[in-house]
Each structure stands twice: as structure tokens, then as C-alpha cells.
Scaffold this motif. Sequence first.
Motif, PDB file in Angstrom:
ATOM      1  N   ILE A  55      30.698  88.745  11.475  1.00  0.00           N
ATOM      2  CA  ILE A  55      32.323  88.623  11.713  1.00  0.00           C
ATOM      3  C   ILE A  55      32.809  87.367  12.220  1.00  0.00           C
ATOM      4  N   PHE A  56      31.961  86.398  12.676  1.00  0.00           N
ATOM      5  CA  PHE A  56      32.208  85.252  13.284  1.00  0.00           C
ATOM      6  C   PHE A  56      32.682  84.343  12.131  1.00  0.00           C
ATOM      7  N   THR A  57      31.792  84.417  11.106  1.00  0.00           N
ATOM      8  CA  THR A  57      32.242  83.916   9.728  1.00  0.00           C
ATOM      9  C   THR A  57      33.614  84.251   9.167  1.00  0.00           C
ATOM     10  N   THR A  58      33.792  85.549   9.144  1.00  0.00           N
ATOM     11  CA  THR A  58      34.985  86.292   8.704  1.00  0.00           C
ATOM     12  C   THR A  58      36.085  85.861   9.358  1.00  0.00           C
ATOM     13  N   LEU A  59      36.052  85.651  10.799  1.00  0.00           N
ATOM     14  CA  LEU A  59      37.443  85.193  11.549  1.00  0.00           C
ATOM     15  C   LEU A  59      37.613  83.861  11.173  1.00  0.00           C
TER      16      LEU A  59
END
Length: 368
Positions: A55-59
Motif C-alpha cells: 500500500i505504501f508504494t501504491t500511495l
Amino acid sequence: MQTETAEQVVIDTSSTTVHTLGPKDARKIRYMQKDGRFPVVFHKASDWSPYLMDIFTTLVEIRWRVMFLVFSLSYILSWIFFGLCYWLIAYVNGDDSNDDDKICIYNVRGFTGAFLFSMETQATIGYGFRGMSENCMVAIIVVTVQDVLSCLIDTIIIGIVIAKMASARKRAQTVGFSNFVVVSLRDGVLCLSWRLGDFRRNHIVEGVTTAQLIRYVKKPMGYVVISYQNLEIEEREIVLATPALIIHKLQPGSPLYGLGPDDLLEENFELVVSFTYTGDSTGMLHQTRTSYTPSDIRWGQRFQNMLKVGKRHYKVDYALFNETIWVPVPLMSAEEYDRRRRPVEPNTPSLQPDKRSQIVVNVAPELK
């Protein structure tokens, strides 16, 4: 005008033409765009697990407007959730009718007051009008959980914003390749070359260049086969303090060894080049990439010199970064050029005396 000798074959550059793609070729989809993006669309969009697992890379990769929406909703939704919790605690405890010594949360008589108390708690505003009493352990636990969660949200949001601001894509926009590649002679060898430059003052520590020739063929059944061929580059490791010229020699073993200027009109390939480097200011790893098609190859040209030596500095004129000049270059493939340059071996080790004299007799009248 074309001149051929046993040692060298050159062309008159005044008759050289620049090859361009026709309307039919212009509709072909590029494997990679000039700015380094890949025009690839994944049709299996219903599976969101890869995006949720990281989720961090997605954000970090989402657009800024979406990031601001996520930033706002993360706080507003948390205020509403804990506001509901405080309102339920006040409602169950009967704070509207209880005395001050039995109230859980002071001055919370409805959901609006509970929402404001939640926002004041998480944002640490503390107006002093609403407060928590020591009568309800549940309310104290909820306030503690909200404080811890607010610190976690602040850490995640700030980290994502900093990561987006320091994204490698931003630094990659200040390192650029030339708009095209040129073919010229270097030490008697046909070479394919393109330019690489850093447009910022804080230069790059070190970097490595790579190049691949990519071809894609559409099969009768509808599927596409993509092949990759690595190109050998001279001096792959570069300190980009000044603009550098990346050179690939058209020698045996090169995928472009048998291609001439006329063959480029019928070829369908892309030259994908990249430069992976470490920034001097941040120490982060970045990559700049672009691609060239056969229409981007300028045969018989070389880049203008843009570097001068001053008394105290090297002077670089980036206005000449994409400027070229015409030079005498063989109007043929490197393979044919090498074949014509080879010395012709005689059928016999030496000429006979009578043949040598016969040649002199035949030529002498013409010379007269």
C-alpha cells in the motif's frame, strides 16, 4: 555523388536525406515513449491484491490530487469514527442529565460536540471548553487509542508526501538524452551515437548506461513476440559532470551491423537506452530512459561540439545539445563498408614479366 575506392567509400553529404516514417508506420505503437513511460495497460484490473499488499508504494505512485484526497479523508474519517465513539459513550452514560461528578466527557451533548472533541483531541488543539473526566475508563482508553493512531497517520502521510516530492522521476527529468541518434565515422569505424547530459548544477556521482534493441512481431494467431538484444557500449560507466557521447560501434556481432540507411525505412525496431545513476545531493538511485525508432537515426551526421575550456572553468553550451552537422559517411551498411575496405587479394602471387610489359605498352599510348 558517390565515390568508391579500395580503401574508403564516402558520400557527398549534400545529397544525403533524412529518413522519416510514413503515415502507415506512424500508427505503430511504441514499446516505450520518449519520456520513458511504457504504454502498457493491464486488463486484469479486478485483482487489487498486489496494490493492497504494498500500500505504501501504491500511495507513492498515485497522482497528487488523489494523494490530497487520501490525505484529507484519512483525518476526516478518523475524526468521524472517534466522534461516534465519544457520542455513544456520552449517550450511554447519560451525560445530558448527570451531574458534573458523573459525566464522562464535559460539554458533549450531541454528535456535533463529540465530533469537535474528536478533532480537538487528534489535532491537539485543546480549546479548553471540552475535556475528559476520570469517571469513564472506556472514554480514557478511546482517547489513548486515538492519540496513538493520530501519530501513526501523521507518520505515514508525511512519509508518503516526502517520498513523492523526492521521487526519482523528478530528478530523471533533469537528465536527458538527445532527440535522435547519429551515424558517423570514428577512427574508420561506423558508429551509432547519442548524447547524454545533466541539466542541473549538482552533478551525478556515477552512472551506468545500457542499450537494447527491441523488436516485436505480431503472429497470425494474434499474440505478439518481443525480442531483446543488448548493444555493446563503449565506456558504460560515466561521471556526468559534462555532456557525454554514448557510442556503439557497428561491428560484427552488432544487431545493426547489416543495416544501411535505406534499410531503416523497412525496419521496425526500437532502441531503448537508459542511464542508472546516483544523485550527488540525495544519494538516491535514479534512472532516465528513452527510446529511438528508425526515423530518429540521422545517417551522415555528428553532434556539434558544445564543450569549451576556459581559464578557470569548462564551459558547456546546452543550446547545442541537439545540434548536428553533416559529415562524409559511407552510404551503406557497416558490413558492406568493411567488406569494401578489405584489400583485394590477387589470384597470383606476382605478375609475370611479359604481362607487366604488356600493361605498360597498352597504357602508354593513352597517357600520351
